[in-house]
Design a protein around this motif. Structure first.
Motif, PDB file in Angstrom:
ATOM      1  N   GLU A  60      51.912  22.383  36.016  1.00  0.00           N
ATOM      2  CA  GLU A  60      51.891  21.692  37.295  1.00  0.00           C
ATOM      3  C   GLU A  60      50.466  21.458  37.780  1.00  0.00           C
ATOM      4  OE1 GLU A  60      53.073  19.383  39.205  1.00  0.00           O
ATOM      5  OE2 GLU A  60      54.969  20.503  39.004  1.00  0.00           O
ATOM      6  N   SER A  61      50.288  20.352  38.482  1.00  0.00           N
ATOM      7  CA  SER A  61      49.038  20.077  39.180  1.00  0.00           C
ATOM      8  C   SER A  61      49.035  20.850  40.488  1.00  0.00           C
ATOM      9  CB  SER A  61      48.894  18.581  39.444  1.00  0.00           C
ATOM     10  OG  SER A  61      48.857  17.867  38.231  1.00  0.00           O
ATOM     11  N   CYS A  62      47.894  21.446  40.806  1.00  0.00           N
ATOM     12  CA  CYS A  62      47.781  22.332  41.965  1.00  0.00           C
ATOM     13  C   CYS A  62      46.487  22.046  42.712  1.00  0.00           C
ATOM     14  CB  CYS A  62      47.741  23.798  41.509  1.00  0.00           C
ATOM     15  SG  CYS A  62      49.083  24.340  40.457  1.00  0.00           S
ATOM     16  N   PHE A  63      46.499  22.187  44.036  1.00  0.00           N
ATOM     17  CA  PHE A  63      45.233  22.271  44.733  1.00  0.00           C
ATOM     18  C   PHE A  63      44.526  23.538  44.265  1.00  0.00           C
ATOM     19  CE2 PHE A  63      47.144  19.277  47.822  1.00  0.00           C
ATOM     20  CZ  PHE A  63      46.112  18.346  47.850  1.00  0.00           C
ATOM     21  N   ARG A  64      43.217  23.488  44.147  1.00  0.00           N
ATOM     22  CA  ARG A  64      42.493  24.558  43.454  1.00  0.00           C
ATOM     23  C   ARG A  64      42.486  25.869  44.234  1.00  0.00           C
ATOM     24  NH1 ARG A  64      37.539  23.467  41.162  1.00  0.00           N
ATOM     25  NH2 ARG A  64      37.228  25.698  41.146  1.00  0.00           N
ATOM     26  N   ASN A  65      42.756  25.829  45.527  1.00  0.00           N
ATOM     27  CA  ASN A  65      42.884  27.056  46.320  1.00  0.00           C
ATOM     28  C   ASN A  65      43.542  26.704  47.644  1.00  0.00           C
ATOM     29  OD1 ASN A  65      40.787  25.945  47.957  1.00  0.00           O
ATOM     30  ND2 ASN A  65      39.245  26.881  46.602  1.00  0.00           N
ATOM     31  N   THR A  66      43.831  27.716  48.445  1.00  0.00           N
ATOM     32  CA  THR A  66      44.538  27.499  49.708  1.00  0.00           C
ATOM     33  C   THR A  66      43.724  26.631  50.666  1.00  0.00           C
ATOM     34  OG1 THR A  66      45.665  29.625  49.471  1.00  0.00           O
ATOM     35  CG2 THR A  66      45.614  28.655  51.676  1.00  0.00           C
ATOM     36  N   ALA A  67      42.411  26.826  50.698  1.00  0.00           N
ATOM     37  CA  ALA A  67      41.567  26.028  51.598  1.00  0.00           C
ATOM     38  C   ALA A  67      41.625  24.546  51.232  1.00  0.00           C
ATOM     39  CB  ALA A  67      40.131  26.531  51.544  1.00  0.00           C
ATOM     40  N   ALA A  68      41.593  24.242  49.925  1.00  0.00           N
ATOM     41  CA  ALA A  68      41.683  22.839  49.496  1.00  0.00           C
ATOM     42  C   ALA A  68      43.044  22.265  49.841  1.00  0.00           C
ATOM     43  CB  ALA A  68      41.423  22.731  47.995  1.00  0.00           C
ATOM     44  N   HIS A  69      44.102  23.058  49.694  1.00  0.00           N
ATOM     45  CA  HIS A  69      45.444  22.603  50.050  1.00  0.00           C
ATOM     46  C   HIS A  69      45.503  22.235  51.525  1.00  0.00           C
ATOM     47  CE1 HIS A  69      49.715  23.061  51.203  1.00  0.00           C
ATOM     48  NE2 HIS A  69      49.979  22.632  49.983  1.00  0.00           N
ATOM     49  N   THR A  70      44.968  23.100  52.363  1.00  0.00           N
ATOM     50  CA  THR A  70      44.980  22.857  53.801  1.00  0.00           C
ATOM     51  C   THR A  70      44.176  21.606  54.164  1.00  0.00           C
ATOM     52  OG1 THR A  70      45.190  25.234  54.237  1.00  0.00           O
ATOM     53  CG2 THR A  70      44.406  23.849  56.050  1.00  0.00           C
ATOM     54  N   THR A  71      43.030  21.436  53.525  1.00  0.00           N
ATOM     55  CA  THR A  71      42.127  20.336  53.860  1.00  0.00           C
ATOM     56  C   THR A  71      42.625  18.991  53.361  1.00  0.00           C
ATOM     57  OG1 THR A  71      40.238  21.851  53.794  1.00  0.00           O
ATOM     58  CG2 THR A  71      39.764  19.488  53.638  1.00  0.00           C
ATOM     59  N   PHE A  72      43.176  18.959  52.138  1.00  0.00           N
ATOM     60  CA  PHE A  72      43.449  17.680  51.489  1.00  0.00           C
ATOM     61  C   PHE A  72      44.926  17.294  51.434  1.00  0.00           C
ATOM     62  CE2 PHE A  72      39.286  18.876  49.902  1.00  0.00           C
ATOM     63  CZ  PHE A  72      38.598  17.680  49.991  1.00  0.00           C
ATOM     64  N   HIS A  73      45.809  18.202  51.821  1.00  0.00           N
ATOM     65  CA  HIS A  73      47.241  17.932  51.689  1.00  0.00           C
ATOM     66  C   HIS A  73      47.677  16.680  52.439  1.00  0.00           C
ATOM     67  CE1 HIS A  73      51.479  18.637  51.106  1.00  0.00           C
ATOM     68  NE2 HIS A  73      51.694  18.781  52.392  1.00  0.00           N
ATOM     69  N   GLN A  74      47.061  16.422  53.588  1.00  0.00           N
ATOM     70  CA  GLN A  74      47.446  15.259  54.400  1.00  0.00           C
ATOM     71  C   GLN A  74      46.388  14.155  54.398  1.00  0.00           C
ATOM     72  OE1 GLN A  74      50.346  14.607  55.728  1.00  0.00           O
ATOM     73  NE2 GLN A  74      51.185  16.540  54.983  1.00  0.00           N
ATOM     74  N   ARG A  75      45.443  14.205  53.469  1.00  0.00           N
ATOM     75  CA  ARG A  75      44.447  13.139  53.380  1.00  0.00           C
ATOM     76  C   ARG A  75      45.107  11.834  52.919  1.00  0.00           C
ATOM     77  NH1 ARG A  75      38.890  14.695  53.000  1.00  0.00           N
ATOM     78  NH2 ARG A  75      38.613  16.357  54.550  1.00  0.00           N
ATOM     79  N   ALA A  76      44.416  10.727  53.158  1.00  0.00           N
ATOM     80  CA  ALA A  76      45.003   9.407  52.888  1.00  0.00           C
ATOM     81  C   ALA A  76      45.403   9.235  51.433  1.00  0.00           C
ATOM     82  CB  ALA A  76      44.002   8.322  53.282  1.00  0.00           C
ATOM     83  N   GLY A  77      44.575   9.710  50.503  1.00  0.00           N
ATOM     84  CA  GLY A  77      44.908   9.559  49.094  1.00  0.00           C
ATOM     85  C   GLY A  77      46.153  10.323  48.709  1.00  0.00           C
ATOM     86  N   THR A  78      46.291  11.547  49.231  1.00  0.00           N
ATOM     87  CA  THR A  78      47.479  12.353  48.955  1.00  0.00           C
ATOM     88  C   THR A  78      48.717  11.692  49.522  1.00  0.00           C
ATOM     89  OG1 THR A  78      46.076  14.326  49.112  1.00  0.00           O
ATOM     90  CG2 THR A  78      48.458  14.667  49.137  1.00  0.00           C
ATOM     91  N   ARG A  79      48.617  11.161  50.741  1.00  0.00           N
ATOM     92  CA  ARG A  79      49.763  10.487  51.355  1.00  0.00           C
ATOM     93  C   ARG A  79      50.131   9.225  50.592  1.00  0.00           C
ATOM     94  NH1 ARG A  79      46.950  11.314  56.175  1.00  0.00           N
ATOM     95  NH2 ARG A  79      46.684   9.059  56.403  1.00  0.00           N
ATOM     96  N   PHE A  80      49.133   8.503  50.076  1.00  0.00           N
ATOM     97  CA  PHE A  80      49.417   7.296  49.300  1.00  0.00           C
ATOM     98  C   PHE A  80      50.261   7.625  48.076  1.00  0.00           C
ATOM     99  CE2 PHE A  80      48.260   4.947  45.466  1.00  0.00           C
ATOM    100  CZ  PHE A  80      48.720   3.682  45.791  1.00  0.00           C
ATOM    101  N   VAL A  81      49.885   8.683  47.355  1.00  0.00           N
ATOM    102  CA  VAL A  81      50.641   9.065  46.153  1.00  0.00           C
ATOM    103  C   VAL A  81      52.077   9.389  46.521  1.00  0.00           C
ATOM    104  CG1 VAL A  81      50.837  10.766  44.307  1.00  0.00           C
ATOM    105  CG2 VAL A  81      48.599   9.854  44.922  1.00  0.00           C
ATOM    106  N   GLY A  82      52.276  10.099  47.640  1.00  0.00           N
ATOM    107  CA  GLY A  82      53.630  10.428  48.057  1.00  0.00           C
ATOM    108  C   GLY A  82      54.401   9.211  48.526  1.00  0.00           C
ATOM    109  N   ASP A  83      53.807   8.416  49.391  1.00  0.00           N
ATOM    110  CA  ASP A  83      54.527   7.290  49.987  1.00  0.00           C
ATOM    111  C   ASP A  83      54.761   6.154  48.995  1.00  0.00           C
ATOM    112  OD1 ASP A  83      54.449   8.713  52.325  1.00  0.00           O
ATOM    113  OD2 ASP A  83      52.765   7.587  53.192  1.00  0.00           O
ATOM    114  N   SER A  84      53.805   5.907  48.110  1.00  0.00           N
ATOM    115  CA  SER A  84      53.874   4.725  47.246  1.00  0.00           C
ATOM    116  C   SER A  84      54.343   5.009  45.830  1.00  0.00           C
ATOM    117  CB  SER A  84      52.493   4.054  47.184  1.00  0.00           C
ATOM    118  OG  SER A  84      52.081   3.635  48.456  1.00  0.00           O
ATOM    119  N   ILE A  85      54.305   6.272  45.406  1.00  0.00           N
ATOM    120  CA  ILE A  85      54.652   6.586  44.021  1.00  0.00           C
ATOM    121  C   ILE A  85      55.818   7.575  43.946  1.00  0.00           C
ATOM    122  CG2 ILE A  85      53.810   7.402  41.786  1.00  0.00           C
ATOM    123  CD1 ILE A  85      52.388   4.877  42.645  1.00  0.00           C
TER     124      ILE A  85
END
Length: 285
Positions: A172-197
Motif C-alpha cells: 500500500e501507498s502511505c503517507f510517510r508519517n502522521t505529520a505528513a498525513h495530517t498536513t497533506f491529506h486534504q491538499r488539492a492534489g490529494t483531493r483531486f485523486v479522490g474526486d477525479s480518479i
C-alpha cells in the motif's frame, strides 16, 4: 461498522467508478497482464512487463507458496495475481472486486490460458462478502486496503478467513508519517485523486497498518520498502499514456489528461510525503 465507516463505504460505492472503465483503456497504459500496482525492478534494463512478473514472484515468495494453496485476492483488479498464481503455482484463487467489467475480463482470460477451473471471482466489497472462515492459506491486498474505511475490521476479517499458519500480504501507498498525513491529506492534489480518479481512500502511515495487523492478532513476517519500484512503475505508465493518449481519448474523452495528472502527483510525492510498503503477516495462533 461505525456510522463514519458506513458513510465512507457508501462514498466508495457511489464514486469509485475508475476500476469499471473499459478494459481496453488499461491495456493502453499498464503491462500486458493489466497489473495496476507497483512492479519490482531488479535491473536497469527491466521492462514494465518484466517488473510486474518479478513482483508477482515476489508476492508468491513472501506468502511461502509451494503449490496448490487456496488464495484470496482482495481488490483483484484485472486478475493478474489470480491468473498468475493459478497458472504458475496451481492455486485455487478467489478474487473480490466491486467492478463488473473486471469479472467479465477475468472470466474470459482464465478460459484463454486454461485455468478457469481454478479461478473464481466475487462481485462486492470485502467488508460485505460472505466467505467461510478459516478457508484460505493466503490473503492478498495489493493497493486495496486504502479504500477500506475500517482498517481494524479489514485486518481482523482477513485473519478470520485464514487457516492457522496462513499469510496476509498487504502492499500500500502511505503517507510517510502522521505529520505528513495530517498536513497533506486534504491538499488539492490529494483531493483531486479522490474526486477525479478513485473515490474514497486514505493513505495511512505504515505505523497504522502495522498496528492494525498486530491488533488483529497477526505476527509480522516482513516489511519491504517498494517506493523506488513504484516510482519507476509510474514512469513507465506515464510513458504509455503519453504514447497512447489519442486512443485513450477516443474511448474516454478527458481521461488521458486526468490519468497523467494523477500519476504526476503520485510521483512528486514519493519519498517526500509518501512511501510504498509491502507488509507480510502470519496467523500463528
Amino acid at each position: 461498522m461505525t456510522p463514519a465507516a458506513g458513510t465512507a463505504l457508501t462514498a466508495v460505492a457511489d464514486t469509485n467508478q475508475h476500476y469499471d472503465l473499459d478494459p481496453e483503456i488499461f491495456g493502453l497504459f499498464l503491462d500486458p497482464s493489466r497489473k495496476y500496482s507497483a512492479g519490482r525492478y531488479q535491473s536497469p534494463s527491466d521492462t514494465l512487463a518484466q517488473a510486474q512478473i518479478n513482483k508477482l514472484r515476489f508476492v508468491a515468495e513472501r506468502l511461502g507458496l509451494r503449490g496448490g494453496e487456496q488464495l484470496l485476492d482482495v481488490g483483484c483488479g484485472w486478475g493478474s495475481l489470480l491468473l498468475f498464481m493459478a497458472r504458475e503455482h496451481g492455486c485455487r484463487a478467489v478474487g473480490i472486486s466491486p467492478a463488473g467489467r473486471q469479472h467479465e475480463y477475468i472470466r474470459a482470460r482464465s478460459k484463454e490460458i486454461g485455468v478457469a477451473t481454478r479461478v473464481t471471482t466475487l462481485r462486492g466489497h470485502f467488508e460485505e462478502t460472505d466467505l467461510p472462515g478459516g478457508s484460505f492459506d493466503a490473503v492478498t491486498m495489493l493497493g486495496s486496503i486504502v479504500h477500506m474505511p475500517d482498517l481494524t475490521a479489514a485486518f481482523r476479517r482477513a485473519r478470520t478467513l485464514l487457516r492457522r499458519g496462513g499469510c496476509l500480504y498487504v502492499s500500500e501507498s502511505c503517507f510517510r508519517n502522521t505529520a505528513a498525513h495530517t498536513t497533506f491529506h486534504q491538499r488539492a492534489g490529494t483531493r483531486f485523486v479522490g474526486d477525479s480518479i478513485f473515490g474514497w481512500g486514505d493513505l495511512r502511515p505504515v505505523s497504522e497498518l502495522v498496528r492494525g495487523a498486530e491488533d488483529a492478532g497477526f505476527s509480522l513476517s516482513s516489511l519491504d520498502d517498494l517506493t523506488d519500484d513504484y516510482r519507476r512503475t509510474i514512469d513507465d505508465w506515464l510513458a504509455n499514456i503519453r504514447a497512447n493518449a489519442a486512443d485513450i481519448e477516443r474511448i474516454k474523452p478527458g481521461l488521458a489528461e486526468r490519468l497523467e495528472r494523477y500519476l504526476e502527483i503520485a510521483n512528486a510525492g514519493w519519498g517526500y510525503t509518501t512511501k510504498h510498503y509491502a507488509l507480510t503477516c502470519r496467523k500463528t495462533r
